[in-house]
Design an enzyme around this catalytic site. Structure first.
Site, PDB file in Angstrom:
ATOM      1  N   CYS A 127      -0.242  -4.937   6.036  1.00  0.00           N
ATOM      2  CA  CYS A 127      -0.833  -3.620   6.247  1.00  0.00           C
ATOM      3  C   CYS A 127      -2.326  -3.778   6.477  1.00  0.00           C
ATOM      4  CB  CYS A 127      -0.578  -2.675   5.076  1.00  0.00           C
ATOM      5  SG  CYS A 127      -0.640  -0.946   5.623  1.00  0.00           S
ATOM      6  N   CYS A 137      -3.815   2.973   6.917  1.00  0.00           N
ATOM      7  CA  CYS A 137      -2.993   1.793   7.219  1.00  0.00           C
ATOM      8  C   CYS A 137      -3.080   1.372   8.690  1.00  0.00           C
ATOM      9  CB  CYS A 137      -1.539   2.064   6.842  1.00  0.00           C
ATOM     10  SG  CYS A 137      -1.361   2.509   5.101  1.00  0.00           S
ATOM     11  N   LYS A 203       9.836   4.700   3.180  1.00  0.00           N
ATOM     12  CA  LYS A 203       8.763   4.711   2.181  1.00  0.00           C
ATOM     13  C   LYS A 203       8.276   6.143   2.049  1.00  0.00           C
ATOM     14  CE  LYS A 203       4.209   2.672   1.388  1.00  0.00           C
ATOM     15  NZ  LYS A 203       3.166   1.808   1.983  1.00  0.00           N
ATOM     16  N   ARG A 213      -2.137   1.686  -6.410  1.00  0.00           N
ATOM     17  CA  ARG A 213      -3.425   1.900  -5.713  1.00  0.00           C
ATOM     18  C   ARG A 213      -4.577   1.408  -6.562  1.00  0.00           C
ATOM     19  NH1 ARG A 213      -1.371   7.480  -3.362  1.00  0.00           N
ATOM     20  NH2 ARG A 213      -0.075   6.565  -1.726  1.00  0.00           N
ATOM     21  N   ARG A 226      -1.812   9.687   3.100  1.00  0.00           N
ATOM     22  CA  ARG A 226      -0.946   8.953   4.034  1.00  0.00           C
ATOM     23  C   ARG A 226       0.319   9.738   4.347  1.00  0.00           C
ATOM     24  NH1 ARG A 226      -2.479   4.215   0.338  1.00  0.00           N
ATOM     25  NH2 ARG A 226      -4.337   3.442   1.362  1.00  0.00           N
ATOM     26  N   CYS A 228       0.975  11.669   6.635  1.00  0.00           N
ATOM     27  CA  CYS A 228       1.361  11.789   8.044  1.00  0.00           C
ATOM     28  C   CYS A 228       2.220  10.612   8.487  1.00  0.00           C
ATOM     29  CB  CYS A 228       0.142  11.941   8.942  1.00  0.00           C
ATOM     30  SG  CYS A 228      -1.029  10.607   8.764  1.00  0.00           S
ATOM     31  N   LYS A 257      11.618   2.664  -0.825  1.00  0.00           N
ATOM     32  CA  LYS A 257      10.529   2.662  -1.800  1.00  0.00           C
ATOM     33  C   LYS A 257      10.064   4.088  -2.053  1.00  0.00           C
ATOM     34  CE  LYS A 257       5.818   0.988  -2.282  1.00  0.00           C
ATOM     35  NZ  LYS A 257       4.665   0.341  -1.680  1.00  0.00           N
ATOM     36  N   SER A 291       5.139   0.786  -8.951  1.00  0.00           N
ATOM     37  CA  SER A 291       4.252   0.699 -10.113  1.00  0.00           C
ATOM     38  C   SER A 291       4.453   1.854 -11.099  1.00  0.00           C
ATOM     39  CB  SER A 291       2.806   0.675  -9.628  1.00  0.00           C
ATOM     40  OG  SER A 291       2.534   1.796  -8.800  1.00  0.00           O
TER      41      SER A 291
HETATM   42 ZN   LIG Z   1      -1.201   0.498   3.959  1.00  0.00          ZN
END
Ligand SMILES: [Zn+2]
Length: 348
Positions: A127, A137, A203, A213, A226, A228, A257, A291
């Site tokens: 990524c 990303c 995802k 993060r 993220r 979108c 995920k 996580s």
């Molecule tokens: Zn990323």
């Protein structure tokens, strides 16, 4: 670079070049050491061992610490890791330029692991968000993600990992067209039948990524999120389309995920494999126990709500039952020990 010129489905060999990859294609519903992938955060301070507050017992490591950390785990039967780069001193820009330079700590880590642990399957998250100054990303133009430039750049990053020795590249950005772009790049550099492609296909824009993060220091800067390019939490239909899209573009494995809240999507991954490739019931489906799921189980057990081993094994059982072949989990070191204890039902 042409992104649609090569018939990718003819490169099946990338799916079974390594014995661990071969095990992923078996119709296996047992909890095995081969089915576990241990995530590792690699930072660019070579001697670092950094605590991650929101992910108890998980650390960021510098490359010089990896041998010491992994030797006892490999002795216990660790078969596979997935590497995430956490560059801190590398210069960040719109293009994630440092991702393909020696400033990327993942590159020396791959070389070291290949040298020291010759049988370990090495997967690399692909990524740009850890390498861009905005934390998105992909590449931005006028504040918007530019698809073609982004997927070409992601393909370059994947190719760099493949050339350094990664067995599996795993793009996590979720942008349209990146699987085909990466597959074509792998073929172009002579790695088409040697490096497998595991797609983060389904995802979701989940609330369970918070501690990651923190660990990867990869939050979006300057506002925005993220959503979108990650899937809306409620959209099973888009997840199915994303799974089909990535399989059709040549992904060797697909991933769902997070895991626990998306068991129906794991099942869809299994069924989509069957529909997309005739009689292909053993298309490998991976699940990432993320996580937030890790932290939830850890804190629950710590506060006496349940026994950690019982809780974690129950969560894994649900993944296998839904159809997963491969599980990415921060609990891998503990699970390797629990497998050796053998006091749980071996047939999950
Ligand atoms: Zn990323």
């Amino acid at each position: 670079m042409k992104t649609n010129s090569i018939p990718t489905t003819s490169y099946l060999h990338s799916s079974f070049g390594h014995p661990v990859l071969r095990s992923w294609s078996e119709l296996n519903t047992n909890l095995t050491k081969e089915s576990l992938i241990y995530p590792l955060f690699i930072t660019d301070d070579a001697n670092a061992v950094e605590e991650i507050k929101s992910l108890p017992d998980v650390y960021r490591y510098g490359v010089n610490k990896l041998e010491e950390v992994l030797t006892p785990l490999v002795r216990k039967g660790l078969k596979s890791v997935i590497l995430f780069g956490v560059p801190k001193t590398a210069k960040k820009d719109n293009f994630g330029t440092s991702a393909t330079s020696e400033a990327n700590p993942v590159l020396p880590a791959i070389r070291l692991l290949r040298k020291k642990f010759s049988e370990l399957l090495i997967c690399c998250d692909v990524c740009l968000c850890a390498y861009t100054d905005h934390g998105h990303c992909g590449i931005l133009k006028d504040g918007e993600l530019e698809n073609i430039a982004s997927i070409q750049r992601l393909a370059e990053v994947a190719g760099t990992y493949a050339l350094a020795g990664a067995h599996v590249v795993a793009p996590s950005d979720m942008m349209d067209g990146r699987i085909l772009a990466i597959k074509n790049e792998l073929i172009r550099i002579g790695k088409g039948s040697k490096t497998a492609l595991m797609s983060y296909s389904a995802k979701f824009a989940s609330s369970f990524y918070g501690p990651f993060r923190d660990a990867a220091e990869s939050g979006v800067k300057g506002g925005g999120d993220r959503k979108c390019y990650q899937l809306p939490v409620g959209s099973r239909g888009l997840a199915r389309r994303a799974l089909q899209r990535d399989m059709a573009e040549g992904a060797d494995m697909v991933m769902v995920k997070p895991g626990g809240p998306y068991l129906d999507i794991i099942r869809d991954g299994k069924v989509t494999g069957k529909l997309t490739r005739e009689l292909c019931t053993n298309y490998p489906v991976a699940v990432y126990q993320v996580s937030g799921e890790y932290a939830m189980l850890w804190h629950g057990a710590k506060n006496g709500v349940f026994d950690l081993k019982v809780g974690v094994l129950e969560s894994l059982t649900s993944f296998y039952r839904a159809g997963a072949n491969v599980i990415i989990t921060y609990y891998t070191p503990k699970i390797l020990e629990w497998i050796d204890e053998r006091n749980y039902p071996s047939k999950l």
